[in-house]
Write an enzyme that holds these catalytic residues in place. Structure first.
Site, PDB file in Angstrom:
ATOM      1  N   LYS A 189       2.312  -7.163  -3.646  1.00  0.00           N
ATOM      2  CA  LYS A 189       3.417  -6.311  -3.176  1.00  0.00           C
ATOM      3  C   LYS A 189       2.981  -5.571  -1.912  1.00  0.00           C
ATOM      4  CE  LYS A 189       4.797  -2.105  -3.788  1.00  0.00           C
ATOM      5  NZ  LYS A 189       5.360  -1.854  -2.456  1.00  0.00           N
ATOM      6  N   GLU A 265      -8.913   1.318  -3.743  1.00  0.00           N
ATOM      7  CA  GLU A 265      -9.478   1.739  -2.455  1.00  0.00           C
ATOM      8  C   GLU A 265      -8.553   2.836  -1.954  1.00  0.00           C
ATOM      9  OE1 GLU A 265     -12.225   0.575  -1.432  1.00  0.00           O
ATOM     10  OE2 GLU A 265     -12.407  -1.359  -2.443  1.00  0.00           O
ATOM     11  N   CYS A 300      -8.123   4.567   6.752  1.00  0.00           N
ATOM     12  CA  CYS A 300      -8.771   5.241   5.617  1.00  0.00           C
ATOM     13  C   CYS A 300     -10.190   5.674   5.952  1.00  0.00           C
ATOM     14  CB  CYS A 300      -8.771   4.335   4.408  1.00  0.00           C
ATOM     15  SG  CYS A 300      -9.411   2.711   4.795  1.00  0.00           S
ATOM     16  N   GLU A 399      -6.729  14.446   3.881  1.00  0.00           N
ATOM     17  CA  GLU A 399      -6.582  13.320   4.793  1.00  0.00           C
ATOM     18  C   GLU A 399      -5.297  13.495   5.602  1.00  0.00           C
ATOM     19  OE1 GLU A 399      -5.826   9.550   2.907  1.00  0.00           O
ATOM     20  OE2 GLU A 399      -7.336   8.631   4.192  1.00  0.00           O
TER      21      GLU A 399
HETATM   22  P1  NAD Z   1       0.644   4.855  -0.836  1.00  0.00           P
HETATM   23  O1  NAD Z   1      -0.288   5.199  -1.912  1.00  0.00           O
HETATM   24  O2  NAD Z   1       1.824   5.687  -0.636  1.00  0.00           O
HETATM   25  O3  NAD Z   1       1.202   3.366  -1.019  1.00  0.00           O
HETATM   26  C1  NAD Z   1       0.340   2.290  -1.266  1.00  0.00           C
HETATM   27  C2  NAD Z   1       1.090   1.261  -2.086  1.00  0.00           C
HETATM   28  O4  NAD Z   1       1.419   1.821  -3.340  1.00  0.00           O
HETATM   29  C3  NAD Z   1       2.410   0.794  -1.455  1.00  0.00           C
HETATM   30  O5  NAD Z   1       2.536  -0.594  -1.648  1.00  0.00           O
HETATM   31  C4  NAD Z   1       3.442   1.554  -2.245  1.00  0.00           C
HETATM   32  O6  NAD Z   1       4.688   0.893  -2.323  1.00  0.00           O
HETATM   33  C5  NAD Z   1       2.804   1.619  -3.608  1.00  0.00           C
HETATM   34  N1  NAD Z   1       3.304   2.722  -4.423  1.00  0.00           N
HETATM   35  C6  NAD Z   1       3.805   3.913  -3.991  1.00  0.00           C
HETATM   36  N2  NAD Z   1       4.216   4.656  -5.041  1.00  0.00           N
HETATM   37  C7  NAD Z   1       3.967   3.928  -6.157  1.00  0.00           C
HETATM   38  C8  NAD Z   1       4.153   4.150  -7.536  1.00  0.00           C
HETATM   39  N3  NAD Z   1       4.712   5.282  -8.000  1.00  0.00           N
HETATM   40  N4  NAD Z   1       3.760   3.191  -8.404  1.00  0.00           N
HETATM   41  C9  NAD Z   1       3.218   2.043  -7.956  1.00  0.00           C
HETATM   42  N5  NAD Z   1       3.026   1.760  -6.667  1.00  0.00           N
HETATM   43  C10 NAD Z   1       3.382   2.687  -5.762  1.00  0.00           C
HETATM   44  O7  NAD Z   1      -0.286   4.745   0.439  1.00  0.00           O
HETATM   45  P2  NAD Z   1       0.153   4.417   1.919  1.00  0.00           P
HETATM   46  O8  NAD Z   1       0.849   5.645   2.394  1.00  0.00           O
HETATM   47  O9  NAD Z   1       0.838   3.111   2.016  1.00  0.00           O
HETATM   48  O10 NAD Z   1      -1.251   4.217   2.646  1.00  0.00           O
HETATM   49  C11 NAD Z   1      -1.959   5.257   3.138  1.00  0.00           C
HETATM   50  C12 NAD Z   1      -3.101   5.592   2.200  1.00  0.00           C
HETATM   51  O11 NAD Z   1      -3.883   4.414   1.940  1.00  0.00           O
HETATM   52  C13 NAD Z   1      -4.057   6.579   2.797  1.00  0.00           C
HETATM   53  O12 NAD Z   1      -4.378   7.555   1.852  1.00  0.00           O
HETATM   54  C14 NAD Z   1      -5.284   5.744   3.143  1.00  0.00           C
HETATM   55  O13 NAD Z   1      -6.471   6.425   3.186  1.00  0.00           O
HETATM   56  C15 NAD Z   1      -5.261   4.707   2.097  1.00  0.00           C
HETATM   57  N6  NAD Z   1      -5.982   3.519   2.536  1.00  0.00           N
HETATM   58  C16 NAD Z   1      -7.180   3.249   1.967  1.00  0.00           C
HETATM   59  C17 NAD Z   1      -7.917   2.150   2.366  1.00  0.00           C
HETATM   60  C18 NAD Z   1      -9.242   1.832   1.732  1.00  0.00           C
HETATM   61  O14 NAD Z   1      -9.693   0.715   1.791  1.00  0.00           O
HETATM   62  N7  NAD Z   1      -9.902   2.768   1.111  1.00  0.00           N
HETATM   63  C19 NAD Z   1      -7.405   1.289   3.336  1.00  0.00           C
HETATM   64  C20 NAD Z   1      -6.168   1.585   3.900  1.00  0.00           C
HETATM   65  C21 NAD Z   1      -5.460   2.713   3.469  1.00  0.00           C
END
Ligand code: NAD
Length: 497
Positions: A189, A265, A300, A399
């Protein structure tokens, strides 16, 4: 890569596939509903994407399970899987200009980054894991003479991937490449902000010869499609990249369903530590700038806290400012642009509110601090430096996920290590020093999954990537370690007669 330079003209002619890809075919969401995806650089609608929900996830999981049990992929000799994956990589390569353009339009990142980083790194990641497919051995353990004791690896089964919007293809590749190499079937997804490139990728997977049902993409919103993946009882493992807040939900989903394996992650608040012994500032400021400005700071592992020895702070800052100013913010389709648009208006508002908080907390704006280019309809913010930050301020603890650097000073090495580790996160750190002893000594003390010395780097696909503390859970992307998380280990104990 065959890249025509008029990306605006190409963008006009691009047709997006917006449906889910399930069991080898593109299909609309069962509900018939769509959600909007917007170009972050213009604020204009890019496409309406199928809003997959629990029913769509269920059909995809059933197809994945069927294919897994039929052995159409899981049962192939590893060398055959390798050939298909290498073909898949070649096809992505062939279509990389189109995919790079999709990525930039949907994500707001500079086209130069999509072309020079996201696509080539995705392709090389896939090739590397494909090559590993027929080179990972099982084990025979020490055992009595009349026993053969084998430790064998098996694919875990159906793997769910829930993905972020900052590196839509690249992070997807970190997960799908080792999972496919191991023989698993997938239900992926994408983040709702950036579904288009992964949807397009599915057709290339199929064209490469990945059998129907093995590679499924269900676009949808987090609380519907994402939750359905988390709670599905027939998914064996979910690999998630995103915020810590949602990552925690996946641990709950697992507990509330079938105890599926969860790999997280999550975010970071990574330090860039500059020791007082450094003589040549030029390469340091280039790396510090890249660390926080690359990908608009929506990264991230962004080096968001500059922890610098008090004796050199002012000089370093003087050299840093012009480098920050040289990072052109603007239209991501222009080759000169180095900082594109924030992913969406809500996120821009969040970044600006952190800047406001920093001001109120008493930090000084040394550079930037404002929204710009508002007339474009896009979400742009200036590269921003806060001086005089204390590590307990909110801007140093949370962050921001934008091009905002906090400058914090230290007195001695112990102080630097304490500040670097004084965070709930532990994803990455950079350290700049001219002394090899200091490099080793400090690197050992930093509690983070990656420590880069005299550069800003996550290393390449051959080394694991993931966080200590609240930056990660359950496994690591990249490297051979990534294969372990999509594998079950079985002990086979054979009594000889
Ligand atoms: P997010 O957590 O909002 O979303 C990530 C994914 O989770 C999306 O596909 C989203 O649709 C899904 N999601 C959202 N709410 C959900 C729920 N209630 N239940 C199930 N799935 C749900 O994160 P984002 O805003 O897309 O990305 C930014 C974040 O990702 C930042 O905190 C960043 O640090 C982190 N990030 C981490 C890494 C790593 O490797 N550590 C890499 C890239 C981004």
């Amino acid at each position: 890569m065959n890249v025509h330079t008029d990306f605006h003209a190409q963008a006009q002619t691009l047709k997006f596939e917006t449906r889910a890809f399930i069991d080898g075919a593109y299909v609309a969401a069962q509900s018939g509903e769509n959600f909007e995806t917007v170009n972050p650089a213009t604020g204009k609608l890019l496409a309406n994407v199928a809003a997959g929900g629990a029913a769509d996830v269920d059909v995809a999981v059933k197809a994945a399970r069927r294919s897994f049990e039929a052995g159409t992929w899981s049962g192939l000799p590893p060398r055959e899987r390798k050939k298909v994956l290498l073909r898949f990589a070649d096809l992505i390569d062939k279509h990389s200009a189109e995919l790079a353009l999709i990525e930039t339009l949907d994500c707001g990142k500079p086209i130069n980054d999509s072309i020079n980083v996201d696509l080539p790194d995705s392709i090389e990641t896939l090739r590397w894991h494909a090559e590993a497919t027929d080179k990972i051995y099982d084990q025979v353990s020490p055992a009595p003479r009349d026993v053969v004791s084998m430790i064998v690896r098996e694919p875990i089964g159906v793997v769910g991937g829930v993905l972020p919007w900052n590196f839509p293809l690249f992070v997807a590749m970190w997960k799908l490449a080792p999972a496919l190499a191991g023989g698993n079937s997938l239900v992926l997804k994408p983040a709702e902000q950036t579904s288009l490139s992964l949807i397009r990728l599915a057709a290339l997977a199929s064209e490469a010869g990945i059998p129907d049902g093995v590679f499924n993409v269900v676009p949808g919103l987090g609380p519907t499609a994402g939750q359905a993946i988390g709670l599905h009882k027939d998914i064996d493992c979910v690999s998630f990249t995103g915020s810590g807040e949602v990552g925690r939900l996946f641990l709950k989903y697992s507990a509330d369903s079938n105890m599926k394996r969860i790999i997280l992650e999550c975010g970071g608040k990574s330090p860039a530590i500059v020791m007082g012994d450094v003589r040549n500032f030029a390469p340091i400021v280039e790396n510090v700038a890249t660390g926080i400005l690359f990908c608009q700071g929506e990264n991230c592992s962004a080096g968001s806290r500059l922890i610098v020895h008090e004796s050199i702070k002012d000089r370093l800052l003087d050299e840093l400012k012009p480098v920050f100013e040289s990072w052109t913010v603007g239209d991501p389709l222009e080759r000169t642009t180095r900082i594109g648009a924030m992913i969406e208006q809500e996120h821009l508002a969040k970044v600006l509110s952190y800047i406001e908080t920093g001001r109120k907390e008493g930090a000084r704006i040394a550079l930037g601090g404002s929204q710009i280019l508002a007339g474009t309809g896009g979400s742009f913010v200036e590269p921003t430096i806060f001086d005089g930050v204390s590590n307990n301020m909110k801007i140093a603890r949370e962050e921001i996920f934008g091009p905002v650097l906090s400058v914090i000073t230290f007195k001695d090495e112990a102080d630097a290590v304490r500040l670097a580790n004084d965070t709930n996160y532990g994803l990455a750190a950079s350290l700049y020093t001219d002394d090899l002893n200091t490099a080793h000594r400090v690197a050992k003390q930093i509690r983070a999954g990656t420590v880069s010395v005299n550069c800003y780097s996550e290393g390449d696909f051959a080394v694991p990537f993931g966080g200590y503390k609240e930056s990660g859970f359950g496994g690591k992307d990249k490297g051979l370690a990534a294969h372990d998380q999509y594998t079950e280990t079985k002990a086979v104990w054979i009594q000889l007669r």
